[in-house]
Enzyme design. Sequence first.
Site, PDB file in Angstrom:
ATOM      1  N   ASP A   1       0.893  -1.271   0.093  1.00 43.83           N
ATOM      2  CA  ASP A   1      -0.019   0.055  -0.080  1.00 43.83           C
ATOM      3  C   ASP A   1       0.891   1.246   0.068  1.00 43.83           C
ATOM      4  O   ASP A   1       1.831   1.467   0.868  1.00 43.83           O
ATOM      5  CB  ASP A   1      -0.903   0.063   1.467  1.00 43.83           C
ATOM      6  CG  ASP A   1      -1.659  -1.162   1.590  1.00 43.83           C
ATOM      7  OD1 ASP A   1      -1.758  -2.101   0.728  1.00 43.83           O
ATOM      8  OD2 ASP A   1      -2.014  -1.269   2.798  1.00 43.83           O
TER       9      ASP A   1
ATOM     10  N   ASP B   1      -5.382   0.859   9.549  1.00 38.79           N
ATOM     11  CA  ASP B   1      -5.223   1.884   8.194  1.00 38.79           C
ATOM     12  C   ASP B   1      -5.870   3.330   8.721  1.00 38.79           C
ATOM     13  O   ASP B   1      -6.776   3.885   7.961  1.00 38.79           O
ATOM     14  CB  ASP B   1      -5.897   1.189   7.222  1.00 38.79           C
ATOM     15  CG  ASP B   1      -5.449  -0.326   6.878  1.00 38.79           C
ATOM     16  OD1 ASP B   1      -4.102  -0.477   7.458  1.00 38.79           O
ATOM     17  OD2 ASP B   1      -6.073  -1.036   6.282  1.00 38.79           O
TER      18      ASP B   1
HETATM   19  C1  FRU Z   1      -3.986  -3.738   2.611  1.00 40.54           C
HETATM   20  C2  FRU Z   1      -3.417  -4.075   3.914  1.00 40.54           C
HETATM   21  C3  FRU Z   1      -3.634  -3.264   4.915  1.00 40.54           C
HETATM   22  C4  FRU Z   1      -2.690  -3.277   6.049  1.00 40.54           C
HETATM   23  C5  FRU Z   1      -1.238  -3.403   5.116  1.00 40.54           C
HETATM   24  C6  FRU Z   1      -0.256  -4.350   5.688  1.00 40.54           C
HETATM   25  O1  FRU Z   1      -3.360  -4.196   1.514  1.00 40.54           O
HETATM   26  O2  FRU Z   1      -3.831  -5.436   4.281  1.00 40.54           O
HETATM   27  O3  FRU Z   1      -4.944  -3.405   5.511  1.00 40.54           O
HETATM   28  O4  FRU Z   1      -2.317  -2.405   6.888  1.00 40.54           O
HETATM   29  O5  FRU Z   1      -1.884  -4.126   4.112  1.00 40.54           O
HETATM   30  O6  FRU Z   1       0.826  -4.464   4.778  1.00 40.54           O
END
Ligand code: FRU
Length: 445
Positions: free
Chosen positions: A21, A150
């Site tokens: 992300d 998040d």
């Molecule tokens: C989305 C996710 C988020 C988390 C991150 C971990 O792709 O699963 O919810 O914070 O990636 O890498």
Amino acid sequence: MYDELLRPQFHFTARAGWLNDPNGLVFFGGWYHLFFQHNPFDTKWGNMTWGHAVSGDLVHWRQVENAIHPDRLGTIFSGSAAVDWRNTTGFGEGAVPPIVAMYTSAGGTSPESAGQPFTQSLAFSSDGGETWEKFAGNPVLGHIVESNRDPRIVWHEPTDSWVTALYLDKNDYALFTSPNLKDWTRTCDVAIPDTSECPDFFPLAVDGDPAHLKWVFWGANGCYLLGSFDGKAFTPEEGPYRLDSGANFYAAQTWSDIPAADGRRIQIAWMRGGEYPGMPFNQQMSFPCALSLRTTRAGLRLCQMPVREIEGLRENSVIRADVALLPGRPVDTSAGELLDIEAEIEPGHAKAIEWCIRGSIVRYDAEKRVLSCGDRETGYEAPSGLLRLRILLDRTSLEVFSGHGEAAFHLCFVPDPAKTRVELIAHGGEARIRSLAVHRLRSAW
Ligand code: FRU
């Protein structure tokens, strides 16, 4: 370096290691900051750390020191950042306002954090984003449910307060408000059907009218709700709708603090699912797009178009106009690895128009009014019979935008060296290329 066989040339990748992300997107002092979920030690997911890159133009990126490292509260999962212009946190010293990041401390994802839950924490920079320090009072938002994570922070000027959108569990999200990013009150719960993870939350002008704003509540798979926000409660009015129809578009986030004089809402996504066999890096970002909220045939929808800064990479352009597309006879439009294509096509009597781009098929079915890219499709009707397409081709990705970006696809592919052609063909009748501009791009590295 940066010229390996499968290295994207104008899409961001980590120098080495895994990336997912985009995180903490913030503009400050002339620089766009791009933080990202990063495994510095391996090309597989793990050891989540915030990698960091900076750019003055959203095209040329320089990867700098990793910004936020795992600790006893957990590895560092996704989150966001904003400039604390009024120093509400007290983290600032002197004239430079602090940049503050709020992220998930993913407890239990490392031996060091065994037994800890998922909580939300702060880190800050008092030197314009160069060096980062964690807040000593972390976490600032305790565990609520499951793997809550998040946080997406937003400064809400009319109520002089901070807001964070947080993913809870299943399809559930919540909003919290705070005067200082440290003390939070839960003010509203929101569910986005069929969606989870990585909220984004921002206002956009409807059809460019600044007096008419709608708030977008966004989830990781690109589904979003449109509604209103009074500083505490988000009231959904319509949706869920989906922005992107492609196979590789996830966890997109928009930049905070882009100056009002620019006024764009710029988004970048993780192109989840791409393959880069044998490379020192894994995964790539999408090319940044400016978002707009437009009244389309289907109603009010988010649209996305690549930011204009890509024009700086154009090195030579071939422009054609008024070319007949005879059924079944492909027109060779160009060859190359890095292209920016702008096309206006009149389908005329053709039943379908098809691009074959290094082996990937982009097709407009004029009868069914469907646009497809690879194995994904979406309903789309070319307005007044004119199909306008914008296509970005990089070594390992294809991005397709129709019209103003009402329909769009982000697609990753593993290039076949034997497939170099870009061809256009009409099926079932004659069509016409009204105009076609093929810009060869140079590498951004
Ligand atoms: C989305 C996710 C988020 C988390 C991150 C971990 O792709 O699963 O919810 O914070 O990636 O890498």
